[in-house]
Design an enzyme around this catalytic site. Structure first.
Site, PDB file in Angstrom:
ATOM      1  N   GLN A  59       1.222 -10.451  10.824  1.00 52.67           N
ATOM      2  CA  GLN A  59       1.770  -9.545  10.052  1.00 52.67           C
ATOM      3  C   GLN A  59       1.469  -8.192  10.128  1.00 52.67           C
ATOM      4  O   GLN A  59       2.237  -7.263  10.291  1.00 52.67           O
ATOM      5  CB  GLN A  59       1.712  -9.895   8.372  1.00 52.67           C
ATOM      6  CG  GLN A  59       2.602  -9.189   7.379  1.00 52.67           C
ATOM      7  CD  GLN A  59       2.151  -8.911   6.303  1.00 52.67           C
ATOM      8  OE1 GLN A  59       0.862  -8.110   6.353  1.00 52.67           O
ATOM      9  NE2 GLN A  59       2.399  -9.353   5.099  1.00 52.67           N
TER      10      GLN A  59
ATOM     11  N   HIS B 222       1.128  -2.219  11.262  1.00 51.36           N
ATOM     12  CA  HIS B 222       2.020  -3.089  11.767  1.00 51.36           C
ATOM     13  C   HIS B 222       2.595  -2.723  13.224  1.00 51.36           C
ATOM     14  O   HIS B 222       3.623  -2.764  13.483  1.00 51.36           O
ATOM     15  CB  HIS B 222       3.449  -2.881  10.887  1.00 51.36           C
ATOM     16  CG  HIS B 222       3.153  -3.250   9.416  1.00 51.36           C
ATOM     17  ND1 HIS B 222       2.936  -4.685   9.112  1.00 51.36           N
ATOM     18  CD2 HIS B 222       3.042  -2.744   8.295  1.00 51.36           C
ATOM     19  CE1 HIS B 222       2.674  -4.848   7.951  1.00 51.36           C
ATOM     20  NE2 HIS B 222       2.481  -3.710   7.371  1.00 51.36           N
TER      21      HIS B 222
ATOM     22  N   GLN C 194       0.831  -1.341  -0.103  1.00 49.12           N
ATOM     23  CA  GLN C 194       0.056   0.212  -0.033  1.00 49.12           C
ATOM     24  C   GLN C 194       0.831   1.248   0.063  1.00 49.12           C
ATOM     25  O   GLN C 194       1.919   1.485   0.741  1.00 49.12           O
ATOM     26  CB  GLN C 194      -0.907  -0.108   1.203  1.00 49.12           C
ATOM     27  CG  GLN C 194      -2.086   1.147   1.340  1.00 49.12           C
ATOM     28  CD  GLN C 194      -2.981   0.967   2.370  1.00 49.12           C
ATOM     29  OE1 GLN C 194      -3.056  -0.168   2.895  1.00 49.12           O
ATOM     30  NE2 GLN C 194      -3.776   1.949   2.612  1.00 49.12           N
TER      31      GLN C 194
ATOM     32  N   ARG D 294      -8.847  -7.811   4.518  1.00 47.44           N
ATOM     33  CA  ARG D 294      -7.710  -7.413   5.378  1.00 47.44           C
ATOM     34  C   ARG D 294      -7.748  -5.769   5.372  1.00 47.44           C
ATOM     35  O   ARG D 294      -7.649  -4.911   6.292  1.00 47.44           O
ATOM     36  CB  ARG D 294      -6.349  -7.703   4.601  1.00 47.44           C
ATOM     37  CG  ARG D 294      -5.267  -7.239   5.123  1.00 47.44           C
ATOM     38  CD  ARG D 294      -4.123  -7.862   4.498  1.00 47.44           C
ATOM     39  NE  ARG D 294      -2.689  -7.468   5.110  1.00 47.44           N
ATOM     40  CZ  ARG D 294      -1.972  -6.235   4.807  1.00 47.44           C
ATOM     41  NH1 ARG D 294      -2.433  -5.416   3.855  1.00 47.44           N
ATOM     42  NH2 ARG D 294      -0.913  -6.014   5.680  1.00 47.44           N
TER      43      ARG D 294
ATOM     44  N   SER E 239       4.324  -6.084   2.642  1.00 45.84           N
ATOM     45  CA  SER E 239       3.357  -5.697   3.641  1.00 45.84           C
ATOM     46  C   SER E 239       2.192  -6.570   2.921  1.00 45.84           C
ATOM     47  O   SER E 239       2.085  -7.950   2.563  1.00 45.84           O
ATOM     48  CB  SER E 239       2.929  -4.377   3.799  1.00 45.84           C
ATOM     49  OG  SER E 239       2.019  -4.503   4.793  1.00 45.84           O
ATOM     50  N   LEU E 240       1.332  -5.682   2.133  1.00 45.29           N
ATOM     51  CA  LEU E 240       0.352  -6.377   1.371  1.00 45.29           C
ATOM     52  C   LEU E 240       0.695  -7.189   0.326  1.00 45.29           C
ATOM     53  O   LEU E 240       0.042  -8.043  -0.061  1.00 45.29           O
ATOM     54  CB  LEU E 240      -0.780  -5.333   0.619  1.00 45.29           C
ATOM     55  CG  LEU E 240      -1.464  -5.410  -0.565  1.00 45.29           C
ATOM     56  CD1 LEU E 240      -2.699  -6.231  -0.285  1.00 45.29           C
ATOM     57  CD2 LEU E 240      -1.900  -4.253  -1.237  1.00 45.29           C
TER      58      LEU E 240
END
Length: 395
Positions: A346, A297, A99, A209, A184-185
């Site tokens: 995560q 996070h 993102q 998510r 991440s994503l």
């Protein structure tokens, strides 16, 4: 009483495992004096691997170099050795953005390739809105929202794979990839590319998510900021200094270890404001407030974990056909249950991207490709090693 089964595991390193389950009684018969060998049915690994990854058209490779090993399983439950990829030796890597990489206009090129366009059509059915229209035409504030940007980047990144496929030599590049990861994503995109789940299942999970993270962000005032020009030790000292000036609810921490001189800090809004105010006194070159919904996070995302855990528990995840590097510990995992636990963790765990990139380079990866919108990952690669080879494939 549960019967014991032997498992014959035909592995095609580093990507494929085929498990044939044979009752011990059959093993005993095969080992009796009247039989000198264990007879297995004829199996086409190429057919199995091609079928498994049919949704994204990823065929298996190096299937002739299979090896056979044996292990024991009780009842019908099987386990996959999570360290199957521990000694991976990468040569070609696919890397997928997270993102923040979104931009109005992305996905425009995908309309020229039928397979890429088909991904957006499938996405429309799952999401309930015209994703491609938002990607191409915006508006920007709508595309930037967490609930839209995450599905948009996931779909556009996989569309980039299809654009590469029709390019001269593209199919050869795709089949040569032996490791993948995502920021991440992007880890979800990497898992889809590696066959751990289908495009459709992955998109449903990414949709949830985004919604869960947005809801968690709405529950508390929080933010993220990039600190430019300091090493990770100095950024940690900056966080410690800021935390002395704020209440527990506004504490901050390093959330993204991106690359030398660029680390993202997440936390309560007041804590982030203190970090920005103190950054110059720590000799930071600059700070950049990130356009995200909240403190990703970190523990601020804890409300999202239970929703992810429930969705992951109901979802089928397979062992990836190639190593997929986790953001949580910068290691590849092969066991589906372990992958599920890591994906749930995560959103509250710091992203270990710097370690991931350094490990790939130290292990000798020769060619890397960033697939999806933007060139963030290419920039990070060059910050770690100016001589590193990486090509951006946009859609």
């Amino acid at each position: 009483m549960c019967s014991l089964l032997h498992r014959i595991i035909i592995r095609t390193p580093p990507a494929h495992s085929l498990i044939l389950r044979i009752p011990l009684s059959s093993m005993a018969t095969a080992a009796a004096p009247s039989s000198s060998s264990l007879l297995l049915p004829s199996v086409s690994l190429n057919k199995l691997c091609s079928s498994r990854n049919a949704s994204l058209g990823f065929a298996g490779k190096n299937l002739s170099r299979s090896r056979v090993s044996m292990s024991v399983s009780a009842g019908s439950q099987t386990t996959v050795n999570d360290s199957l990829f521990a000694d991976y030796k990468p040569t070609s890597a696919f890397l997928f953005p997270g993102q923040g990489a979104q931009a109005v206009g992305m996905g425009k090129e995908a309309q020229s390739v039928a397979a890429a366009g088909e991904l957006y059509k499938k996405a429309n059915d799952i999401l309930g809105y015209d994703l491609l229209d938002i990607c191409v035409n915006g508006p920007k504030d709508k595309l930037d929202s967490t609930v839209i940007s995450q599905p948009a980047i996931y779909v556009t990144s996989l569309a980039a794979v299809e654009l590469l496929r029709v390019r001269e030599g593209g199919e050869q590049i795709i089949s040569s990839v032996d490791v993948t990861c995502g920021l991440s994503l992007g880890e979800y995109t990497a898992l889809a590319f590696a066959g751990a789940f289908s495009f459709e299942d992955g998109l449903k999970l990414v949709k949830l998510r985004g919604e869960a993270m947005q809801a968690a962000a709405d529950a508390a005032k929080s933010a993220m900021v990039s600190i430019i020009g300091l090493d990770s030790e100095k950024v940690q000292q900056l966080c410690d200094a800021a935390n002395e000036d704020v209440d527990e609810a506004d504490k901050v921490q390093i959330a993204n270890y991106l690359c030398p001189g660029n680390y993202a800090v997440s936390g309560g809004l007041k804590g982030i404001e203190v970090v920005e105010a103190k950054a110059k006194s720590f000799k930071a070159r600059m700070t950049v407030r990130l356009a995200v919904a909240g403190a990703f996070h970190t523990s601020f995302m804890e409300p999202a974990v239970s929703r992810l855990e429930a969705a992951l528990a109901a979802m089928e995840i397979r062992s990836p056909r190639i190593p997929v590097i986790s953001n949580v510990d910068a290691q590849p995992h092969a066991d589906p249950d372990t992958i599920k636990k890591i994906l749930a963790r995560q959103v509250t765990s710091p992203v270990q991207w710097e370690t991931t990139v350094k490990t790939l380079l130290s292990k000798g990866v020769k060619s890397s490709y960033e697939l999806g919108p933007g060139k963030v990952i290419a920039g990070i690669f060059k910050r770690v090693d100016k001589s590193a080879s990486i090509e951006n494939i946009s859609a």
